[in-house]
Design a protein around this motif. Structure first.
Motif, short mmCIF file in Angstrom:
data_model
loop_
_atom_site.label_atom_id
_atom_site.label_comp_id
_atom_site.label_asym_id
_atom_site.label_seq_id
_atom_site.Cartn_x
_atom_site.Cartn_y
_atom_site.Cartn_z
N THR A 159 12.00 20.30 19.81
CA THR A 159 10.71 20.01 20.44
C THR A 159 10.65 18.53 20.81
N PRO A 160 9.69 18.14 21.67
CA PRO A 160 9.51 16.71 21.95
C PRO A 160 9.30 15.91 20.66
N ALA A 161 8.54 16.47 19.71
CA ALA A 161 8.30 15.73 18.46
C ALA A 161 9.60 15.52 17.68
N ARG A 162 10.49 16.52 17.70
CA ARG A 162 11.77 16.35 16.99
C ARG A 162 12.66 15.33 17.70
N ALA A 170 11.41 12.13 16.47
CA ALA A 170 11.81 11.93 15.07
C ALA A 170 13.29 11.52 15.00
N TRP A 171 14.11 12.15 15.82
CA TRP A 171 15.55 11.81 15.88
C TRP A 171 15.71 10.34 16.26
N LEU A 172 14.96 9.93 17.29
CA LEU A 172 15.06 8.54 17.76
C LEU A 172 14.54 7.56 16.70
N ALA A 173 13.49 7.96 15.99
CA ALA A 173 12.96 7.08 14.93
C ALA A 173 13.99 6.91 13.82
N VAL A 221 19.36 10.84 26.26
CA VAL A 221 20.07 12.04 25.78
C VAL A 221 19.15 12.87 24.90
N ALA A 222 18.41 12.21 24.02
CA ALA A 222 17.52 12.94 23.11
C ALA A 222 16.47 13.74 23.90
N HIS A 223 15.92 13.13 24.93
CA HIS A 223 14.91 13.85 25.72
C HIS A 223 15.54 15.02 26.48
N HIS A 224 16.79 14.85 26.88
CA HIS A 224 17.52 15.92 27.56
C HIS A 224 17.78 17.12 26.63
N MET A 225 17.81 16.89 25.32
CA MET A 225 18.08 17.95 24.34
C MET A 225 16.87 18.86 24.11
N VAL A 226 15.68 18.41 24.54
CA VAL A 226 14.47 19.20 24.27
C VAL A 226 14.59 20.56 24.97
N GLN A 280 8.99 23.88 23.50
CA GLN A 280 7.73 23.13 23.41
C GLN A 280 7.14 23.30 22.01
N GLU A 281 6.29 22.39 21.61
CA GLU A 281 5.81 22.36 20.21
C GLU A 281 5.32 23.74 19.75
N ASP A 282 4.54 24.42 20.61
CA ASP A 282 3.90 25.66 20.20
C ASP A 282 4.87 26.82 20.03
N ASP A 283 6.08 26.68 20.60
CA ASP A 283 7.04 27.78 20.59
C ASP A 283 7.96 27.76 19.39
#
Ligand code: HEM
Length: 134
Positions: free
Chosen positions: A83-86, A89-92, A118-123, A126-129
């Protein structure tokens, strides 16, 4: 010659990458949104693969591809609900690991920018799914 200096060299070489990866996954397995994705993983093997990958990604020898073939990173991540949140979290965790090893300056900023892309490309979810969020 200046042009022959890789990002890997500027960061401090393969040994620095190995220390960064070590600190990074120590944070990942303590992050509550990321840890469930690695519950079944052999984290030593994950660290080893990531060290090989980043060495190659930063312009060093193609150690990952020699052993595992084309990275196809997005494809290899499809089994995991990212998800975008993950991704954040990965980047943090990566920023924290860079702090842990004292990596500062323009090389850090440049590498972090590339990893952000790269991290954004891995998404792929979506959060709800994400079943792991339920
Ligand atoms: C965006 C958030 C991300 C999440 C949640 C994530 C999660 C994961 C998970 C669960 C695995 C499988 C671990 C295993 O094999 O047991 C994995 C493998 C891997 N990840 Fe990520 N990842 C993310 C981003 C990235 C990024 C940005 C990179 C590279 C810069 C990356 C590089 C790798 C590599 C090289 C592997 C090993 C692939 C293989 O099996 O050969 N990941 N990741």
């Amino acid at each position: 010659m200046e042009d022959d200096v890789t990002l890997l060299d500027r960061l401090g070489g393969e040994e620095t990458v190995a220390r960064l990866v070590d600190k990074f996954y120590d944070r990942v397995v303590r992050d509550e949104s990321l840890a469930p994705l690695f519950a079944a993983s052999d984290i030593r093997e994950v660290k080893r693969k990531q060290t090989l990958f980043l060495t190659q990604f930063l312009g060093g020898p193609p150690r990952y591809s020699e052993e595992f073939g084309h990275p196809m990173l997005r494809y290899r991540h499809l089994p995991f609900p990212i998800t975008p949140a993950r991704a954040e979290a990965w980047l943090a965790c990566m920023a924290g690991a860079m702090d842990d090893i004292g990596l500062q300056g323009p090389a850090r900023e440049f590498v972090y920018g590339r990893l952000t892309q790269v991290a954004h490309h891995m998404v792929n979810t979506q959060e709800d799914d994400s079943p792991l969020d339920r």
